[in-house]
Design a protein around this motif. Structure first.
Motif, PDB file in Angstrom:
ATOM      1  N   ALA A  90      69.462  67.535  14.495  1.00 36.05           N
ATOM      2  CA  ALA A  90      68.768  68.651  13.988  1.00 36.05           C
ATOM      3  C   ALA A  90      69.133  69.017  12.541  1.00 36.05           C
ATOM      4  CB  ALA A  90      69.142  69.930  14.871  1.00 36.05           C
ATOM      5  N   THR A  91      67.947  69.265  11.894  1.00 37.14           N
ATOM      6  CA  THR A  91      68.115  69.752  10.405  1.00 37.14           C
ATOM      7  C   THR A  91      67.099  70.942  10.361  1.00 37.14           C
ATOM      8  OG1 THR A  91      68.497  67.261   9.593  1.00 37.14           O
ATOM      9  CG2 THR A  91      67.795  69.410   7.878  1.00 37.14           C
ATOM     10  N   TYR A  92      67.874  72.075   9.911  1.00 39.93           N
ATOM     11  CA  TYR A  92      66.999  73.719   9.801  1.00 39.93           C
ATOM     12  C   TYR A  92      66.821  73.894   8.524  1.00 39.93           C
ATOM     13  CZ  TYR A  92      65.721  78.202  11.189  1.00 39.93           C
ATOM     14  OH  TYR A  92      65.202  79.304  11.671  1.00 39.93           O
ATOM     15  N   ALA A  93      65.679  74.838   8.358  1.00 39.28           N
ATOM     16  CA  ALA A  93      65.502  75.232   7.081  1.00 39.28           C
ATOM     17  C   ALA A  93      64.844  76.519   7.263  1.00 39.28           C
ATOM     18  CB  ALA A  93      64.356  74.390   6.287  1.00 39.28           C
ATOM     19  N   PRO A  94      65.711  77.858   7.081  1.00 33.29           N
ATOM     20  CA  PRO A  94      65.139  79.117   7.668  1.00 33.29           C
ATOM     21  C   PRO A  94      64.331  79.407   6.202  1.00 33.29           C
ATOM     22  CG  PRO A  94      67.293  79.034   6.667  1.00 33.29           C
ATOM     23  CD  PRO A  94      67.221  77.739   6.707  1.00 33.29           C
ATOM     24  N   ALA A  95      63.069  80.094   6.545  1.00 31.95           N
ATOM     25  CA  ALA A  95      62.069  80.654   5.641  1.00 31.95           C
ATOM     26  C   ALA A  95      62.305  82.184   5.366  1.00 31.95           C
ATOM     27  CB  ALA A  95      60.843  80.238   6.036  1.00 31.95           C
ATOM     28  N   ILE A  96      62.902  82.998   6.408  1.00 32.39           N
ATOM     29  CA  ILE A  96      62.914  84.390   6.189  1.00 32.39           C
ATOM     30  C   ILE A  96      64.060  84.935   7.328  1.00 32.39           C
ATOM     31  CG2 ILE A  96      60.356  84.784   5.847  1.00 32.39           C
ATOM     32  CD1 ILE A  96      60.007  85.550   8.720  1.00 32.39           C
ATOM     33  N   ASP A  97      64.438  86.109   6.833  1.00 32.47           N
ATOM     34  CA  ASP A  97      65.447  86.510   7.894  1.00 32.47           C
ATOM     35  C   ASP A  97      64.592  87.501   8.719  1.00 32.47           C
ATOM     36  OD1 ASP A  97      67.714  86.099   6.110  1.00 32.47           O
ATOM     37  OD2 ASP A  97      67.428  87.873   5.003  1.00 32.47           O
ATOM     38  N   PHE A  98      65.101  87.457  10.066  1.00 36.88           N
ATOM     39  CA  PHE A  98      64.113  87.943  11.096  1.00 36.88           C
ATOM     40  C   PHE A  98      65.183  88.373  12.429  1.00 36.88           C
ATOM     41  CE2 PHE A  98      61.830  87.544  15.200  1.00 36.88           C
ATOM     42  CZ  PHE A  98      60.752  88.273  14.964  1.00 36.88           C
ATOM     43  N   ASP A  99      64.806  89.531  12.681  1.00 34.89           N
ATOM     44  CA  ASP A  99      65.356  90.070  14.130  1.00 34.89           C
ATOM     45  C   ASP A  99      67.014  89.810  14.228  1.00 34.89           C
ATOM     46  OD1 ASP A  99      65.498  91.416  16.405  1.00 34.89           O
ATOM     47  OD2 ASP A  99      64.427  89.523  17.574  1.00 34.89           O
ATOM     48  N   GLY A 100      67.794  89.879  13.251  1.00 37.78           N
ATOM     49  CA  GLY A 100      69.294  89.745  13.360  1.00 37.78           C
ATOM     50  C   GLY A 100      69.679  88.089  12.874  1.00 37.78           C
ATOM     51  N   GLY A 101      68.556  87.298  12.807  1.00 39.67           N
ATOM     52  CA  GLY A 101      68.882  85.884  12.567  1.00 39.67           C
ATOM     53  C   GLY A 101      68.041  85.250  11.523  1.00 39.67           C
ATOM     54  N   LYS A 102      67.578  84.035  11.584  1.00 36.70           N
ATOM     55  CA  LYS A 102      66.519  83.450  10.641  1.00 36.70           C
ATOM     56  C   LYS A 102      65.307  82.972  11.659  1.00 36.70           C
ATOM     57  CE  LYS A 102      69.708  83.659   7.190  1.00 36.70           C
ATOM     58  NZ  LYS A 102      69.219  84.619   6.019  1.00 36.70           N
ATOM     59  N   TYR A 103      64.475  82.740  10.712  1.00 41.47           N
ATOM     60  CA  TYR A 103      63.104  82.289  11.269  1.00 41.47           C
ATOM     61  C   TYR A 103      62.712  81.099  10.260  1.00 41.47           C
ATOM     62  CZ  TYR A 103      58.013  81.670  12.584  1.00 41.47           C
ATOM     63  OH  TYR A 103      56.834  81.500  12.963  1.00 41.47           O
ATOM     64  N   GLY A 104      62.150  79.933  10.996  1.00 40.36           N
ATOM     65  CA  GLY A 104      61.851  78.928   9.863  1.00 40.36           C
ATOM     66  C   GLY A 104      61.331  77.687  10.583  1.00 40.36           C
ATOM     67  N   ILE A 105      61.728  76.509  10.006  1.00 41.86           N
ATOM     68  CA  ILE A 105      61.219  75.159  10.223  1.00 41.86           C
ATOM     69  C   ILE A 105      62.252  74.015  10.447  1.00 41.86           C
ATOM     70  CG2 ILE A 105      58.999  75.397   9.291  1.00 41.86           C
ATOM     71  CD1 ILE A 105      59.841  73.542   6.789  1.00 41.86           C
ATOM     72  N   GLY A 106      62.171  73.031  10.903  1.00 39.39           N
ATOM     73  CA  GLY A 106      63.152  72.038  11.317  1.00 39.39           C
ATOM     74  C   GLY A 106      62.881  70.638  11.373  1.00 39.39           C
ATOM     75  N   ILE A 107      63.584  69.788  11.363  1.00 39.67           N
ATOM     76  CA  ILE A 107      63.260  68.194  11.770  1.00 39.67           C
ATOM     77  C   ILE A 107      64.416  67.674  12.576  1.00 39.67           C
ATOM     78  CG2 ILE A 107      63.422  65.914  10.722  1.00 39.67           C
ATOM     79  CD1 ILE A 107      61.868  67.175   8.288  1.00 39.67           C
ATOM     80  N   LEU A 108      63.825  67.244  13.732  1.00 41.82           N
ATOM     81  CA  LEU A 108      64.634  66.268  14.495  1.00 41.82           C
ATOM     82  C   LEU A 108      64.550  65.086  14.203  1.00 41.82           C
ATOM     83  CD1 LEU A 108      63.942  68.029  17.923  1.00 41.82           C
ATOM     84  CD2 LEU A 108      66.021  68.472  16.572  1.00 41.82           C
ATOM     85  N   SER A 109      65.661  64.163  14.227  1.00 39.75           N
ATOM     86  CA  SER A 109      65.437  62.723  13.999  1.00 39.75           C
ATOM     87  C   SER A 109      66.642  61.980  14.746  1.00 39.75           C
ATOM     88  CB  SER A 109      65.942  62.517  12.445  1.00 39.75           C
ATOM     89  OG  SER A 109      67.123  63.208  11.961  1.00 39.75           O
ATOM     90  N   LYS A 110      66.223  60.740  14.937  1.00 38.17           N
ATOM     91  CA  LYS A 110      67.238  59.819  15.778  1.00 38.17           C
ATOM     92  C   LYS A 110      68.561  59.596  14.679  1.00 38.17           C
ATOM     93  CE  LYS A 110      63.860  57.383  18.659  1.00 38.17           C
ATOM     94  NZ  LYS A 110      63.284  56.091  19.288  1.00 38.17           N
ATOM     95  N   GLU A 111      68.209  59.446  13.469  1.00 39.43           N
ATOM     96  CA  GLU A 111      69.344  59.265  12.489  1.00 39.43           C
ATOM     97  C   GLU A 111      69.345  60.515  11.791  1.00 39.43           C
ATOM     98  OE1 GLU A 111      68.073  56.153   9.647  1.00 39.43           O
ATOM     99  OE2 GLU A 111      67.236  54.828  11.234  1.00 39.43           O
ATOM    100  N   LYS A 112      70.622  60.473  11.376  1.00 40.91           N
ATOM    101  CA  LYS A 112      71.213  61.760  10.415  1.00 40.91           C
ATOM    102  C   LYS A 112      70.389  61.371   8.914  1.00 40.91           C
ATOM    103  CE  LYS A 112      75.131  63.926   8.683  1.00 40.91           C
ATOM    104  NZ  LYS A 112      76.678  64.052   8.383  1.00 40.91           N
ATOM    105  N   PRO A 113      69.989  62.299   8.340  1.00 40.52           N
ATOM    106  CA  PRO A 113      69.375  62.138   7.199  1.00 40.52           C
ATOM    107  C   PRO A 113      70.521  61.732   6.235  1.00 40.52           C
ATOM    108  CG  PRO A 113      68.599  64.098   7.996  1.00 40.52           C
ATOM    109  CD  PRO A 113      69.422  63.741   8.784  1.00 40.52           C
ATOM    110  N   LEU A 114      69.847  60.648   5.206  1.00 38.59           N
ATOM    111  CA  LEU A 114      70.988  60.462   3.789  1.00 38.59           C
ATOM    112  C   LEU A 114      71.265  61.592   3.184  1.00 38.59           C
ATOM    113  CD1 LEU A 114      69.646  56.977   3.148  1.00 38.59           C
ATOM    114  CD2 LEU A 114      71.483  57.521   4.396  1.00 38.59           C
ATOM    115  N   ASN A 115      70.187  62.559   2.792  1.00 38.34           N
ATOM    116  CA  ASN A 115      69.902  63.575   2.008  1.00 38.34           C
ATOM    117  C   ASN A 115      68.820  64.613   2.617  1.00 38.34           C
ATOM    118  OD1 ASN A 115      71.728  62.644  -0.558  1.00 38.34           O
ATOM    119  ND2 ASN A 115      70.099  61.031  -0.261  1.00 38.34           N
TER     120      ASN A 115
END
Length: 251
Positions: A90-115
């Motif tokens: 799991a690789t996460y990218a928050p876009a905004i602060d929301f309801d005590g945490g974060k809200y955003g997008i992400g990527i799931l991958s079989k391999e760990k990203p190089l960068n």
């Protein structure tokens, strides 16, 4: 002299032989707006959402609408839950602060990203972001673009700037909040080839009549990828979007 002779003979032997061509590697790409695991039956079920992904067996999936430890998600890191149930990184990218945490997008991958790279994108109704993950054979970008056409158009130069750093195939996926007839999609196709089937609607999931979810490849790297098939997954209740999948060979 023997080495030169052998190399010349090998080059001649390769002519017309498929074995001498670069070996293709199949990859499965997916994009899914999961609406934070909240389905059209008004039920939140991360296991059910993860099962939609797991059944398609993607190498990588771009995911939109994800809470991270918010009150709405009862303190759950939603992408982490999906990663646990799909056994993906799991690789996460928050876009905004929301309801005590974060809200955003992400990527799931079989391999760990190089960068991993993140870049803010325009969004007047809420801030938007772009998540860039680099793997050994390709780059996969997740986006959830603005509801406003002007902001989507303003995102294009930023997207084009970011992809120039890569020579390997660059794919971009996500909920773009734009239909195939929109000015944004027309402008996008100046630099990207849409790989998903735009004739298959993705929203709303129960009775889809609009196509707003896409996977595309940069035209500057398109020669390194050969699409085999594209389809929209029949998932009518797990979210308000249906996921899209592209299967392709990488060279």
């Amino acid at each position: 002299m023997k080495n030169k002779l052998w190399m010349g003979m090998a080059a001649v032997a390769c002519l017309g032989l498929s074995a001498c061509q670069p070996e293709a590697k199949e990859a499965r790409f997916m994009s899914y707006n999961v609406k934070n695991g909240y389905g059209l039956d008004d039920s939140t079920n991360y296991v059910r959402t993860a099962e939609v992904i797991r059944k398609e067996a993607p190498d990588v999936v771009a995911i939109q609408e994800l809470d991270s430890v918010t009150g709405r998600s009862h303190g759950t890191y939603v992408l982490g839950e999906l990663g646990k149930h799909t056994e993906m990184y799991a690789t996460y990218a928050p876009a905004i602060d929301f309801d005590g945490g974060k809200y955003g997008i992400g990527i799931l991958s079989k391999e760990k990203p190089l960068n991993v790279y993140r870049r803010a994108l325009p969004g007047r109704e809420e801030a938007r972001t772009m998540l860039i993950t680099e793997f050994s054979d390709y780059v996969y970008i997740c986006t959830h673009l603005s509801l406003t056409e002007e902001d989507r158009m303003a995102s294009l130069p930023i997207i084009k700037e970011e992809i120039t750093r890569f020579k390997k195939p660059v794919l971009i996926a996500g909920d773009w909040n734009a239909t195939p007839e929109s000015d944004f999609l027309k402008a996008m196709q100046n630099d990207f080839t849409i790989l998903t089937d735009m004739s298959q609607p993705t929203f709303p999931a129960d009775t889809p009549d609009s196509t707003i979810d896409y996977i595309a490849v940069s035209k500057s790297t398109a020669s390194k990828i050969k699409p085999q098939r594209a389809y929209t997954v029949n998932a009518p209740v797990q979210s308000d979007h249906r996921p899209v999948v592209v299967v392709a060979d990488l060279f």
